[in-house]
Design a protein around this motif. Structure first.
Motif, PDB file in Angstrom:
ATOM      1  N   LYS A   4       8.901 -37.916  20.981  1.00  0.00           N
ATOM      2  CA  LYS A   4       8.854 -38.837  19.806  1.00  0.00           C
ATOM      3  C   LYS A   4       9.411 -38.355  18.553  1.00  0.00           C
ATOM      4  O   LYS A   4       9.808 -38.962  17.723  1.00  0.00           O
ATOM      5  CB  LYS A   4       7.415 -39.396  19.779  1.00  0.00           C
ATOM      6  CG  LYS A   4       7.100 -40.449  18.796  1.00  0.00           C
ATOM      7  CD  LYS A   4       5.671 -40.940  18.549  1.00  0.00           C
ATOM      8  CE  LYS A   4       5.466 -41.984  17.507  1.00  0.00           C
ATOM      9  NZ  LYS A   4       4.154 -42.612  17.566  1.00  0.00           N
ATOM     10  N   LYS A   5       8.615 -36.959  18.238  1.00  0.00           N
ATOM     11  CA  LYS A   5       9.229 -36.314  17.090  1.00  0.00           C
ATOM     12  C   LYS A   5      10.948 -36.233  17.035  1.00  0.00           C
ATOM     13  O   LYS A   5      11.434 -36.439  15.888  1.00  0.00           O
ATOM     14  CB  LYS A   5       8.612 -34.944  16.767  1.00  0.00           C
ATOM     15  CG  LYS A   5       8.913 -34.332  15.685  1.00  0.00           C
ATOM     16  CD  LYS A   5       7.883 -32.786  15.564  1.00  0.00           C
ATOM     17  CE  LYS A   5       8.455 -32.405  14.362  1.00  0.00           C
ATOM     18  NZ  LYS A   5       7.620 -30.977  14.194  1.00  0.00           N
ATOM     19  N   ARG A   6      11.384 -35.901  17.899  1.00  0.00           N
ATOM     20  CA  ARG A   6      12.677 -35.798  18.066  1.00  0.00           C
ATOM     21  C   ARG A   6      13.573 -37.116  18.068  1.00  0.00           C
ATOM     22  O   ARG A   6      14.404 -37.043  17.398  1.00  0.00           O
ATOM     23  CB  ARG A   6      13.216 -34.978  19.654  1.00  0.00           C
ATOM     24  CG  ARG A   6      14.562 -34.734  19.595  1.00  0.00           C
ATOM     25  CD  ARG A   6      14.844 -34.057  21.137  1.00  0.00           C
ATOM     26  NE  ARG A   6      14.113 -33.009  21.236  1.00  0.00           N
ATOM     27  CZ  ARG A   6      13.942 -32.498  22.342  1.00  0.00           C
ATOM     28  NH1 ARG A   6      14.649 -32.921  23.517  1.00  0.00           N
ATOM     29  NH2 ARG A   6      13.012 -31.470  22.540  1.00  0.00           N
ATOM     30  N   SER A   7      13.133 -38.105  18.497  1.00  0.00           N
ATOM     31  CA  SER A   7      13.652 -39.376  18.366  1.00  0.00           C
ATOM     32  C   SER A   7      13.553 -39.813  16.959  1.00  0.00           C
ATOM     33  O   SER A   7      14.551 -40.544  16.419  1.00  0.00           O
ATOM     34  CB  SER A   7      12.998 -40.483  19.116  1.00  0.00           C
ATOM     35  OG  SER A   7      11.481 -40.610  18.891  1.00  0.00           O
ATOM     36  N   ASN A   8      12.511 -39.736  16.300  1.00  0.00           N
ATOM     37  CA  ASN A   8      12.086 -39.822  14.806  1.00  0.00           C
ATOM     38  C   ASN A   8      13.423 -39.202  14.054  1.00  0.00           C
ATOM     39  O   ASN A   8      14.017 -39.740  12.795  1.00  0.00           O
ATOM     40  CB  ASN A   8      10.881 -39.632  14.417  1.00  0.00           C
ATOM     41  CG  ASN A   8       9.855 -40.496  15.032  1.00  0.00           C
ATOM     42  OD1 ASN A   8      10.157 -41.728  15.249  1.00  0.00           O
ATOM     43  ND2 ASN A   8       8.775 -40.169  14.980  1.00  0.00           N
ATOM     44  N   PHE A  13      18.420 -38.916  10.926  1.00  0.00           N
ATOM     45  CA  PHE A  13      19.603 -38.527  10.635  1.00  0.00           C
ATOM     46  C   PHE A  13      20.685 -39.549  10.836  1.00  0.00           C
ATOM     47  O   PHE A  13      21.760 -39.670   9.936  1.00  0.00           O
ATOM     48  CB  PHE A  13      19.681 -37.575  11.911  1.00  0.00           C
ATOM     49  CG  PHE A  13      21.218 -37.031  11.878  1.00  0.00           C
ATOM     50  CD1 PHE A  13      21.804 -36.197  10.791  1.00  0.00           C
ATOM     51  CD2 PHE A  13      22.297 -37.346  12.595  1.00  0.00           C
ATOM     52  CE1 PHE A  13      22.962 -35.372  11.104  1.00  0.00           C
ATOM     53  CE2 PHE A  13      23.655 -36.921  12.637  1.00  0.00           C
ATOM     54  CZ  PHE A  13      23.839 -35.995  11.884  1.00  0.00           C
ATOM     55  N   ILE A  14      20.706 -40.711  11.591  1.00  0.00           N
ATOM     56  CA  ILE A  14      21.648 -41.607  11.775  1.00  0.00           C
ATOM     57  C   ILE A  14      21.436 -42.660  10.509  1.00  0.00           C
ATOM     58  O   ILE A  14      22.550 -42.764   9.772  1.00  0.00           O
ATOM     59  CB  ILE A  14      21.282 -42.394  12.898  1.00  0.00           C
ATOM     60  CG1 ILE A  14      21.534 -41.764  14.099  1.00  0.00           C
ATOM     61  CG2 ILE A  14      22.027 -43.890  12.967  1.00  0.00           C
ATOM     62  CD1 ILE A  14      21.187 -42.503  15.386  1.00  0.00           C
ATOM     63  N   LEU A  19      24.220 -44.008   5.197  1.00  0.00           N
ATOM     64  CA  LEU A  19      24.194 -44.034   3.809  1.00  0.00           C
ATOM     65  C   LEU A  19      25.189 -43.243   3.097  1.00  0.00           C
ATOM     66  O   LEU A  19      25.962 -43.641   2.340  1.00  0.00           O
ATOM     67  CB  LEU A  19      22.813 -43.702   3.466  1.00  0.00           C
ATOM     68  CG  LEU A  19      21.627 -44.634   3.409  1.00  0.00           C
ATOM     69  CD1 LEU A  19      20.210 -44.050   3.345  1.00  0.00           C
ATOM     70  CD2 LEU A  19      21.776 -45.983   2.767  1.00  0.00           C
ATOM     71  N   ALA A  20      25.333 -42.017   3.827  1.00  0.00           N
ATOM     72  CA  ALA A  20      26.244 -41.084   3.012  1.00  0.00           C
ATOM     73  C   ALA A  20      27.721 -41.659   3.397  1.00  0.00           C
ATOM     74  O   ALA A  20      28.733 -41.757   2.357  1.00  0.00           O
ATOM     75  CB  ALA A  20      26.308 -39.810   4.107  1.00  0.00           C
TER      76      ALA A  20
END
Length: 277
Positions: A4-8, A13-14, A19-20
């Motif tokens: 779950k932490k990795r998916s968050n 990141f996406i 936004l970048a």
């Protein structure tokens, strides 16, 4: 839990990446269209040029009277930034170290000044200095006004940062016989490097990109700054867009270099300046 932490992390990141890209696209389009002809720009501003028209930069350099405009912008920006940063740091030092009633009142006035838009005081300023004192087309007047406009925000950030500097340093310097001025410039000010760089970048960006103040007080070509001269490509009947894009690139380049140089201090300075206080 780890999944779950990795998916968050991936989702965040996406979002940050999107936004970048969203913020980078305008800069990319300006650079892209600076190598096209004006008809190609009008036809399709998102297409790539068949031939790189580097002559747009020569045209922009000459039309904008670049060296003179650059000199005016640098003169106003460097002097106003340097003076406002030094005065703001001195203001913040007194406001945080001296627990007087008047310092609290003055601090609240500075905070209130941060939320007053320039458009509110623009007409009185032009009326006073232009019509009243006849000081239009004077870059020193523009520099002076920029100094005043760029004191509240840096003072606010400096105040939060100086609050985290131990008062014992001041007391030790006083015991050694140092004056308050020497204590500040020799001991305290060197410790403010992160927030100083943050303020320098923010104030310099604000002054360099200013159009409203400069356009109201500077009308002669000899005293115009780079943002004003980018409008030299616009006439009442036509617009030379491609050289204008090249002019925008030349105008953005100095502040982009400054931002890249000082970006590692910005986050540290903002967090320290806004949280510690």
């Amino acid at each position: 839990m780890e999944a779950k932490k990795r998916s968050n992390t991936i989702v965040v990141f996406i979002i940050v990446l999107l936004l970048a890209v969203f913020f980078i696209i305008p800069f990319f389009l300006v650079i892209l269209n600076s190598f096209k002809t004006s008809p190609d720009f009008v036809a399709n501003p998102f297409s790539f040029p068949d031939v790189l028209h580097t002559e747009n930069y020569e045209t922009a350099f000459n039309t904008m009277n670049f060296l003179n405009s650059f000199k005016n912008s640098i003169l106003i920006c460097v002097i106003a930034t340097g003076v406002s940063v030094v005065l703001s740091s001195m203001n913040a030092y007194v406001l945080t170290r001296k627990k007087w009633k008047i310092t609290k009142a003055f601090y609240m006035i500075l905070i209130a000044a941060m939320v007053v838009p320039f458009q509110v005081i623009m007409i009185p300023l032009v009326k006073l200095y232009g019509s009243g004192l006849g000081l239009t087309n004077n870059i020193w007047l523009v520099t002076f006004i920029h100094i005043g406009l760029n004191i509240p925000s840096p003072t606010f950030l400096y105040s939060g940062f100086i609050t985290g500097v131990p008062v014992e340093l001041d007391e030790a310097a006083l015991i050694d016989g140092a004056s308050p001025e020497r204590t500040f410039f020799s001991i305290i000010f060197p410790l403010l490097k992160p927030i100083t760089m943050t303020n320098v970048v923010f104030v310099a960006l604000s002054i360099w990109n200013d159009y409203i103040l400069a356009s109201t007080l500077l009308s002669l070509k000899e005293v115009k700054t780079l943002p004003l001269m980018t409008y030299a490509f616009l006439t009442t009947k036509s617009a030379d867009y491609a050289p204008m894009m090249a002019g925008l690139v030349l105008t953005m380049l100095p502040v982009m270099i400054l931002y890249l140089f000082g970006q590692r201090y910005i986050i540290e300075g903002i967090v320290a300046g806004s949280v510690k206080g």
